[in-house]
Scaffold this active site. Sequence first.
Site, PDB file in Angstrom:
ATOM      1  N   SER A  46       0.769  -1.538  -0.257  1.00 52.76           N
ATOM      2  CA  SER A  46      -0.088   0.260   0.026  1.00 52.76           C
ATOM      3  C   SER A  46       1.152   1.256   0.153  1.00 52.76           C
ATOM      4  O   SER A  46       0.287   2.125  -0.239  1.00 52.76           O
ATOM      5  CB  SER A  46      -1.176   0.316   1.228  1.00 52.76           C
ATOM      6  OG  SER A  46      -0.350   0.304   2.502  1.00 52.76           O
ATOM      7  N   LYS A 117       0.841   3.890   6.996  1.00 46.96           N
ATOM      8  CA  LYS A 117       0.473   4.988   6.331  1.00 46.96           C
ATOM      9  C   LYS A 117       0.853   6.151   5.716  1.00 46.96           C
ATOM     10  O   LYS A 117       1.371   6.980   6.894  1.00 46.96           O
ATOM     11  CB  LYS A 117      -1.097   4.399   6.198  1.00 46.96           C
ATOM     12  CG  LYS A 117      -2.174   3.799   6.279  1.00 46.96           C
ATOM     13  CD  LYS A 117      -2.283   2.850   4.787  1.00 46.96           C
ATOM     14  CE  LYS A 117      -2.915   1.459   5.184  1.00 46.96           C
ATOM     15  NZ  LYS A 117      -3.104   0.929   3.646  1.00 46.96           N
TER      16      LYS A 117
END
Length: 233
Positions: A46, A117
């Site tokens: 990701s 993230k």
Amino acid sequence: MTSEASAPPRWRRILGSGWFHLFAAIIVTSLVLSFVAKPYWVPSGSMEQTLEVGDRVIANRLAYLGSGPSSGDIVVFEAGPSWEIGVPDAPDPIRGALRWVGEVTGFGPSGPHTLVKRVIGAPGQTVSCCTESGALMLDGAPLDEPYVYNDLRFEAGVLDCTTEPRSTRCFDEVTVPDASYLMLGDNRAGSSDSAVLCRVAGVSDDCWRWAERDDVVGKVFVTYWPFSRWATF
């Protein structure tokens, strides 16, 4: 024969024993992991290409003393229920031991709900997508995001935020709640992040998945393995 009077004091014998050194090393390691720095193994793509699958990074647990994450920071955090990570595995001594080794060294799985993230919006900031050119907006200004890889398709006049269907890059303006952060992956088309459920028209306001301030582990400041990917942030 050594007399009792010339024998080393008991406290010195204890401090010089191998068991004491092992115990002290465990205590120091626990304190470092709890309060200073924590290694982390990157399990998914990701954050490509900033972080690759299998990268080992270190999160600085002191980075946000008296403050909070800012837009652009790469953060390790524990995902809450809204992230739908699933039910934790049943207790397993072997898996538990391997996970402990992974959390201590970074060479192995970290916590089952631990994610990494990039912070896009901090509490009180407004985030939306997109401008006419497809850029993300923070507090009404377009963001320069050179780190984005594999972005969602956007073509002005063909597939944008005004067409039907609209680009999945688009989402409506949202204000980040108190003690929360809007997190996106650099690999936008391959990231299950804060906005993943909100990229269609007509969704409800509860589609957002926030990273909570109390769940932030720390700020990623270095990739230390493999050596060929050494980098600081």
